[in-house]
Motif scaffolding. Structure first.
Motif, mmCIF file in Angstrom:
data_model
loop_
_atom_site.group_PDB
_atom_site.id
_atom_site.type_symbol
_atom_site.label_atom_id
_atom_site.label_comp_id
_atom_site.label_asym_id
_atom_site.label_seq_id
_atom_site.Cartn_x
_atom_site.Cartn_y
_atom_site.Cartn_z
ATOM 1 N N ARG A 162 0.832 -1.211 0.000
ATOM 2 C CA ARG A 162 0.000 0.000 0.000
ATOM 3 C C ARG A 162 0.863 1.257 0.000
ATOM 4 N N LEU A 163 2.006 1.208 0.690
ATOM 5 C CA LEU A 163 2.912 2.365 0.762
ATOM 6 C C LEU A 163 3.783 2.511 -0.477
ATOM 7 N N GLY A 164 3.703 1.561 -1.384
ATOM 8 C CA GLY A 164 4.479 1.658 -2.611
ATOM 9 C C GLY A 164 5.891 1.127 -2.514
ATOM 10 N N VAL A 165 6.219 0.434 -1.412
ATOM 11 C CA VAL A 165 7.557 -0.138 -1.270
ATOM 12 C C VAL A 165 7.775 -1.226 -2.318
ATOM 13 N N ILE A 166 6.731 -1.992 -2.591
ATOM 14 C CA ILE A 166 6.798 -3.007 -3.644
ATOM 15 C C ILE A 166 5.742 -2.684 -4.694
ATOM 16 N N PRO A 167 5.952 -3.134 -5.928
ATOM 17 C CA PRO A 167 4.945 -2.889 -6.963
ATOM 18 C C PRO A 167 3.627 -3.559 -6.592
ATOM 19 N N PRO A 168 2.511 -3.057 -7.110
ATOM 20 C CA PRO A 168 1.217 -3.684 -6.811
ATOM 21 C C PRO A 168 1.196 -5.141 -7.271
ATOM 22 N N ALA A 169 0.593 -5.976 -6.463
ATOM 23 C CA ALA A 169 0.459 -7.377 -6.848
ATOM 24 C C ALA A 169 -0.531 -7.499 -7.996
ATOM 25 N N ALA A 170 -0.325 -8.526 -8.815
ATOM 26 C CA ALA A 170 -1.303 -8.810 -9.867
ATOM 27 C C ALA A 170 -2.583 -9.304 -9.204
ATOM 28 N N ARG A 171 -3.688 -9.055 -9.835
ATOM 29 C CA ARG A 171 -4.975 -9.478 -9.283
ATOM 30 C C ARG A 171 -5.667 -10.421 -10.268
ATOM 31 N N SER A 172 -6.130 -11.532 -9.768
ATOM 32 C CA SER A 172 -6.879 -12.471 -10.604
ATOM 33 C C SER A 172 -8.305 -11.960 -10.777
#
Length: 256
Positions: free
Chosen positions: A34-44
């Motif tokens: 949520r804080l942008g530390v990692i890229p957004p996860a893919a969503r099925s």
């Protein structure tokens, strides 16, 4: 939502997998996404999160970077690194190493000055309380020229008193102690700017208890932070290289 175990697909990771591999809790993984530390996860299609190994590496990179510079700065740096060229990112990371090295050098200089204080204190005990020295007497005692003491005064390193009608310099015990410290440091090869920083460091440590203990703790903390930065190295490189590759692909004609 997080993908259930039964729905895990080959080549993808669940939130619990990422948490286990990165050392964070499931909730922390969600928060850091949520804080942008990692890229957004893919969503099925049904909304479940699906991660890749890059997310684990990004979290590991963040852990090391946060240990070196703190979580807020680490988040800012990671965002910068993902948006920069390889050369720019390398420069940013190198600056963190340089910053830590500077902090360590300052602590070591202050530690050296403390040793000088202890050494000159043993000598000062042989002097009578309240004794003061003229510039000639002090220069002979230290083995330096009177002009050197005047130069140190101009540079703010040693401050004598002027108590006679002719405003002649008189060096009380505190000034003599300071002059001994400066002499020791100059003899050890420190330049005037470095000596000024050391004296300032000693003044800043006043009132903080055992200065030697403070400096030992500071050096230990800097060592830990340096190791954390080194530990993050390979993962930081992966984050930077992946971001660079994606930027290159997206900029090609016909892509997107």
């Amino acid at each position: 939502m997080d993908e259930p175990v039964s729905g895990a697909r080959r080549g993808t990771l669940r939130t619990s997998d990422v948490a286990r591999e990165s050392g964070y809790s499931v909730q922390q993984v969600r928060d850091l996404e949520r804080l942008g530390v990692i890229p957004p996860a893919a969503r099925s299609g049904n909304g479940y999160r699906s991660y890749a190994s890059l997310h684990v590496q990004a979290l590991r990179a963040y852990r090391g970077l946060a240990g070196a510079v703190g979580p807020v700065v680490a988040r800012q740096l990671l965002a910068e690194l993902r948006a920069q060229s390889i050369a720019e990112a390398a420069s940013v990371i190198n600056e963190v190493h340089v910053r830590l090295a500077r902090e360590r050098e300052e602590a070591l200089r202050a530690q050296q000055a403390l040793r000088a204080i202890q050494a000159e204190g043993n000598t000062a005990e042989s002097e009578q309380d309240g004794d003061a020295m003229t510039i000639t007497e002090l220069s002979r005692a230290l083995g330096v020229r009177p002009s050197t003491l005047r130069f140190w005064e101009q540079e703010g390193l040693v401050t004598p008193e002027r108590v006679t009608s002719l405003r002649a310099r008189r060096y009380g015990l505190s000034a003599v102690r300071a002059a001994r410290i400066v002499t020791a440091l100059r003899s050890a090869g420190y330049g005037v700017p470095a000596v000024r920083e050391i004296m300032g460091s000693l003044h800043r440590l006043d009132g903080q208890g055992d200065a030697r203990h403070v400096l030992r703790e500071r050096l230990d903390q800097i060592a830990v932070r340096t190791v954390e930065l080194l530990r993050a190295g390979a993962d930081l490189a992966t984050v930077v290289l992946t971001a660079q590759e994606r930027a290159t692909v997206s900029s090609r004609p016909g892509d997107g």
